[in-house]
Design a protein around this motif. Sequence first.
Motif, short mmCIF file in Angstrom:
data_model
loop_
_atom_site.label_atom_id
_atom_site.label_comp_id
_atom_site.label_asym_id
_atom_site.label_seq_id
_atom_site.Cartn_x
_atom_site.Cartn_y
_atom_site.Cartn_z
N UNK A 3 0.80 -1.21 0.00
CA UNK A 3 0.00 0.00 0.00
C UNK A 3 0.83 1.26 0.00
N UNK A 4 0.26 2.27 -0.55
CA UNK A 4 0.77 3.61 -0.43
C UNK A 4 -0.44 4.51 -0.49
N UNK A 5 -0.26 5.76 -0.29
CA UNK A 5 -1.40 6.67 -0.29
C UNK A 5 -2.00 6.68 -1.68
N UNK A 6 -3.28 6.37 -1.77
CA UNK A 6 -3.95 6.30 -3.06
C UNK A 6 -4.43 7.66 -3.53
N UNK A 7 -4.21 8.69 -2.73
CA UNK A 7 -4.67 10.01 -3.10
C UNK A 7 -6.04 10.31 -2.51
N UNK A 8 -6.72 9.33 -1.95
CA UNK A 8 -8.02 9.52 -1.33
C UNK A 8 -7.78 10.00 0.10
N UNK A 9 -8.33 11.15 0.43
CA UNK A 9 -8.12 11.73 1.76
C UNK A 9 -8.72 10.86 2.86
N UNK A 10 -9.66 9.96 2.54
CA UNK A 10 -10.28 9.11 3.53
C UNK A 10 -9.52 7.82 3.78
N UNK A 11 -8.50 7.54 2.99
CA UNK A 11 -7.74 6.30 3.11
C UNK A 11 -6.45 6.59 3.88
N UNK A 12 -6.27 5.96 5.06
CA UNK A 12 -5.05 6.22 5.82
C UNK A 12 -3.81 5.78 5.05
N UNK A 13 -2.75 6.57 5.18
CA UNK A 13 -1.48 6.23 4.56
C UNK A 13 -0.57 5.64 5.62
N UNK A 14 -0.26 4.36 5.50
CA UNK A 14 0.62 3.68 6.44
C UNK A 14 1.73 3.02 5.65
N UNK A 15 2.95 3.33 6.00
CA UNK A 15 4.11 2.76 5.32
C UNK A 15 4.07 1.24 5.41
N UNK A 16 4.15 0.57 4.26
CA UNK A 16 4.19 -0.88 4.22
C UNK A 16 2.85 -1.56 4.40
N UNK A 17 1.75 -0.80 4.43
CA UNK A 17 0.43 -1.41 4.63
C UNK A 17 0.08 -2.29 3.44
N UNK A 18 -0.55 -3.41 3.74
CA UNK A 18 -1.08 -4.32 2.73
C UNK A 18 -2.57 -4.06 2.69
N UNK A 19 -3.09 -3.77 1.52
CA UNK A 19 -4.49 -3.37 1.40
C UNK A 19 -5.32 -4.39 0.63
N UNK A 20 -6.57 -4.50 1.02
CA UNK A 20 -7.55 -5.29 0.30
C UNK A 20 -7.80 -4.54 -1.02
N UNK A 21 -7.53 -5.15 -2.17
CA UNK A 21 -7.69 -4.42 -3.43
C UNK A 21 -9.12 -3.98 -3.71
N UNK A 22 -10.10 -4.63 -3.08
CA UNK A 22 -11.50 -4.26 -3.28
C UNK A 22 -12.02 -3.27 -2.24
N UNK A 23 -11.21 -3.00 -1.20
CA UNK A 23 -11.61 -2.08 -0.14
C UNK A 23 -10.35 -1.48 0.48
N UNK A 24 -9.87 -0.33 -0.01
CA UNK A 24 -8.61 0.23 0.48
C UNK A 24 -8.63 0.62 1.96
N UNK A 25 -9.83 0.68 2.58
CA UNK A 25 -9.90 0.97 4.01
C UNK A 25 -9.71 -0.29 4.86
N UNK A 26 -9.64 -1.48 4.21
CA UNK A 26 -9.33 -2.72 4.91
C UNK A 26 -7.85 -2.98 4.67
N UNK A 27 -7.05 -2.85 5.70
CA UNK A 27 -5.60 -2.96 5.55
C UNK A 27 -4.97 -3.59 6.76
N UNK A 28 -3.74 -4.01 6.57
CA UNK A 28 -2.96 -4.55 7.69
C UNK A 28 -1.51 -4.17 7.53
#
Length: 134
Positions: A3-28
């Motif tokens: 993950x990296x910041x997708x440009x969406x202000x509602x999506x948290x940017x966390x270094x090294x985050x792995x994101x659900x490709x169908x829901x960028x707010x679901x991450x680990x």
Amino acid sequence: MQGSNSGDANVPSLEGAIRNPNNPNHLMVIRRVRRTVSVHVGDTLIAQTQDALRVLEMGKSLYDPAIYIPASDIIASLEPVDKSTHCPLKGDASYVSFNGNEIAWTYDRPLEGSRQLAGHFAFWPDKVRITEGD
């Protein structure tokens, strides 16, 4: 998918985050635990490692952190349980028991972004005692 910041202000940017490709707010985020981790059932030591992983996951809410122990550091004999589940972020999990009580799961069929969890077991914190020491 790393993950990296997708440009969406509602999506948290966390270094090294792995994101659900169908829901960028679901991450680990997976981090190595830099201490010895021990897992007990009652007074019985069932696992001990210096190579544990801590998974911090956010989906519908922020989940409690999970500690994943390498299978090679499991001391006790764990029995497979006839149960499996699917996580859109991590993959397909199988479950195991100790003395007839389901206590842990493993992503034995992880998704590409979660391959780091393969060969590791996470334990239900209300069924075991997990301690971190020096």
